[in-house]
Every structure is written in C-alpha cells, then in structure tokens.
Design a protein around this motif. Structure first.
Motif, PDB file in Angstrom:
ATOM      1  N   MET A  89      23.178  34.328  16.830  1.00 48.99           N
ATOM      2  CA  MET A  89      22.224  33.980  15.770  1.00 48.99           C
ATOM      3  C   MET A  89      20.987  33.348  16.385  1.00 48.99           C
ATOM      4  O   MET A  89      21.057  32.687  17.426  1.00 48.99           O
ATOM      5  CB  MET A  89      22.842  33.011  14.751  1.00 48.99           C
ATOM      6  CG  MET A  89      23.223  31.671  15.319  1.00 48.99           C
ATOM      7  SD  MET A  89      23.889  30.534  14.079  1.00 48.99           S
ATOM      8  CE  MET A  89      24.218  29.096  15.121  1.00 48.99           C
ATOM      9  N   LEU A 110      26.082  34.494   7.884  1.00 44.66           N
ATOM     10  CA  LEU A 110      26.461  35.268   9.063  1.00 44.66           C
ATOM     11  C   LEU A 110      27.625  36.188   8.711  1.00 44.66           C
ATOM     12  O   LEU A 110      28.332  35.968   7.731  1.00 44.66           O
ATOM     13  CB  LEU A 110      26.856  34.320  10.202  1.00 44.66           C
ATOM     14  CG  LEU A 110      25.807  33.268  10.594  1.00 44.66           C
ATOM     15  CD1 LEU A 110      26.364  32.334  11.666  1.00 44.66           C
ATOM     16  CD2 LEU A 110      24.525  33.918  11.065  1.00 44.66           C
ATOM     17  N   GLU A 121      22.202  40.831  15.388  1.00 45.51           N
ATOM     18  CA  GLU A 121      21.901  39.438  15.061  1.00 45.51           C
ATOM     19  C   GLU A 121      22.700  39.002  13.824  1.00 45.51           C
ATOM     20  O   GLU A 121      22.909  39.778  12.895  1.00 45.51           O
ATOM     21  CB  GLU A 121      20.403  39.305  14.771  1.00 45.51           C
ATOM     22  CG  GLU A 121      19.937  37.921  14.453  1.00 45.51           C
ATOM     23  CD  GLU A 121      19.691  37.051  15.673  1.00 45.51           C
ATOM     24  OE1 GLU A 121      19.618  35.827  15.512  1.00 45.51           O
ATOM     25  OE2 GLU A 121      19.577  37.608  16.780  1.00 45.51           O
ATOM     26  N   GLY A 122      23.169  37.767  13.827  1.00 41.91           N
ATOM     27  CA  GLY A 122      23.877  37.228  12.670  1.00 41.91           C
ATOM     28  C   GLY A 122      25.324  37.643  12.567  1.00 41.91           C
ATOM     29  O   GLY A 122      25.867  37.766  11.471  1.00 41.91           O
ATOM     30  N   SER A 133      19.933  29.856  12.479  1.00 48.96           N
ATOM     31  CA  SER A 133      19.899  31.321  12.567  1.00 48.96           C
ATOM     32  C   SER A 133      18.478  31.877  12.508  1.00 48.96           C
ATOM     33  O   SER A 133      18.265  33.066  12.749  1.00 48.96           O
ATOM     34  CB  SER A 133      20.747  31.934  11.446  1.00 48.96           C
ATOM     35  OG  SER A 133      20.169  31.680  10.177  1.00 48.96           O
TER      36      SER A 133
END
Length: 355
Positions: free
Chosen positions: A129, A88, A101-102, A226
């Motif tokens: 995530m 991440l 995202e992440g 994730s």
C-alpha cells in the motif's frame, strides 16, 4: 472472510454484516458456529458456493481444530477485518497478486505445500500500500523471541519480484498500549543466540516500524498510509496556510507550525516521533508538536508524550481528512448489492435454497 480466516468471532462478523444477514447464512447452512470457540466457520456447502462464485480460487490451507491454531486464526481475522475496512484487499492467494497496489497476502497460504518459502518466520502477512511493501507481525502477550535474520531473509526473498523498492514493518496487536507493553518486555534470549525479543528487534530494524491497533482506529490509520506521500499531503491539509516546510536536514519533521517543529504521528511510527522530539530538544526549541487522529491521542499519545509539557498534540479534524482524501474519509464496507463477476455480470446460485 470466514473462508480466508477459517474462524471469525461473532463480534468481528457483526462489524461487517448485520445480525439478520448472519442468521440467513446460518439458516441456509453456509456457515455454522464452532462449538468450542463460538466462532463462525464455513460449512462444506459454503465452501462449494464460494468456490463456484470465485472460479475455484480459494486459499489452500488445512482446517485446524487445535486450540492454539484457532487463536492464531482469530487473531488473523481481526487483522483481516482491519485491512478490509481500510479498503485493502485481503482476498488474494499468492504473492504474485501483491503486484497490485492495496493488496494483502497471508503467509499461511504459502506454507505446507511440500515447500515452505516462509520457513518458521513470524511474518503473518505482507501488505502492499502507498508504494511500500510491509511485513506484518502479530504481537500478543509473551509472544517470545524472534530470529531477525531469518525474518529479513524471508521477507526479502518472497517480495523481491515486486516492483517496489521501499520496505517497512507493521507490528499489529489488540491495542497500541498492548503492543508497547510487549516491546518493553525484558528479553530472555542468550547473547550467543540468534533470537532476540521483539523489543530488541524493534530498535534493530532499519526500515520504518509502524504500530497498528487491530480495530477501526487502525483501519483509519491504514487508510491514511495507503495514499502515496501521505505525510506531506496530510500535514498540508491540516495546516493549510500555516504550513511551512521543515528544514531539509531533519527528515523526522514534517512541517514548521508557528515556529515549532511538527511531526505527523498518525502512521504510528513512534521511533520516528521519538527521534523528531529529541532533535527538537537538542536544537533548543521550546516545544515540539505531534499531529494524529483523536483516538490515537486518547489511546496512547497523551499518556506517552503529553505529560512533560514539551510536546503539544494536535488532533486531525474531519475537514482536514476530507481535504487530504479529496472526499469523505470513511471506512470500507461491502456494498448492499448482488455479487458481480470480474466481467461485471451476475451469477446463478443454485446452491442457495430458500429457508
């Protein structure tokens, strides 16, 4: 990492960089050792170089030398390393970047700028995530009570702009056992007070609550979480032809394995695990099964669930993780290459001088 966390312990630094690399940064005067804590901190020269590399997009937070603040920064660095090794991105400076995202946003960067949308809440970070937005809380011994209504309000208000309806919580700490000890601690709050213990908050929250050990085991847990729809995908990857779908009316079960209810515990949502086991008992099954990482089983699951003979614990194999991820399931580490800009080019670094 030293910039975003302000203080980075020697052990944590060596988990992502070699001793030689750290010595180079020390010799060039880009980092130094903080005398009282023994942690690495960024120097003025280091700030200048990093600002040059990142177009001035550094987190705005005042350096603190108060012992309590240093402890908070060191706890933040452990969490930051955990999410970083999960792949991440903790190096963002605003909640608007959480749209990606992440990503991981530390609320400390949104406090103390004339207005503080987070108030006095205990939310240490927000994580996006697997299609879920999580509020991360840092649990440590005798952390004290929390005002749950304020936490939920701040979490909702500061993430309302994100295109993601699902919410959850991460209760992070040095170990799974340490987190559970804190959750079991007797609350001292008065019944007329809005404050509750973390143990009371744990059972009062309606959204999923995942325990997170801030180490490599926790990093692998986050790496699993994730991936969207990780429960179904990982369970199928582990059971293969033995997978059977669970009954539609039991959301706490992830599969039927040899006629036994199976629950994925790798995400450490232990409230869901407890509910799934209890449902299996009520429905008259001889056993329930858990599926988790071997380290999670060794650290906490065997002692918590494996001693009564009812719950069987299965460990996820490397082969199952590879089938789940579509390749090697390895923790993230920095590539041993030169720094590249967003456009893919290299940059001149005149601030670096040979030793």
């Amino acid at each position: 990492m030293a910039c975003w966390c302000q203080y980075l312990s020697a052990d944590d630094a060596q988990s992502i960089s070699s001793r030689e690399e750290i010595d180079d940064l020390l010799r060039m005067g880009l980092i130094k050792i903080h005398r009282n804590s023994g942690a690495y901190v960024l120097t003025g020269k280091g700030v200048a170089l990093l600002s040059y590399m990142l177009d001035g997009k550094l987190p705005e937070i005042t350096q603190s030398y108060h012992p309590a603040a240093i402890k908070r920064r060191l706890r933040r660095s452990r969490f930051a390393l955990t999410v970083y090794q999960a792949g991440l991105n903790p190096f963002i400076g605003s909640t608007t970047q959480l749209q990606d995202e992440g990503t991981v946003f530390f609320t400390a960067f949104g406090r103390g700028r004339g207005q503080n949308p987070w108030g006095s809440t205990r939310i240490a970070a927000v994580v996006h995530m697997g299609g879920v937005i999580y509020a991360a809380h840092d649990l440590y011994p005798e952390i004290g009570p929390v005002t749950l209504t304020d936490e939920l309000t701040a979490f909702g208000n500061n993430t309302a702009h994100l295109d993601c309806a699902r919410r959850g919580f991460l209760f992070a700490g040095d170990s799974y056992g340490g987190i559970l000890e804190e959750l079991a601690r007797e609350g001292t709050s008065k019944k007329t007070s809005k404050k509750v213990s973390y143990g009371e908050a744990y059972f009062a929250l309606h959204d999923p609550v995942h325990l997170l050990s801030c180490d490599k085991v926790g990093s692998m847990q986050l790496k699993i979480m994730s991936i969207p729809h990780y429960r179904m995908k990982l369970t199928k990857a582990a059971l293969m032809q033995h997978y059977r779908p669970p009954p539609a009316d039991v959301p706490e079960w992830d599969a039927m394995y040899g006629g036994t209810p199976l629950i994925l515990a790798a995400d450490m949502d232990l409230r869901r695990v407890d509910a799934g086991i209890e449902t299996a008992r009520v429905r008259g099954y001889a056993h329930a099964a858990l599926l988790a990482l071997k380290d999670q089983a060794d650290m906490i699951l065997y002692s918590r669930y494996g001693e009564d003979g009812f719950t069987e614990i299965y460990c996820i194999t490397e082969a199952a993780l590879q089938r789940f991820a579509g390749g090697p399931m390895e923790l993230h580490s920095a590539k041993p290459t030169q720094f590249l800009t967003l456009k893919g080019g290299v940059i001149d670094t005149p601030l670096i001088q040979s030793y």
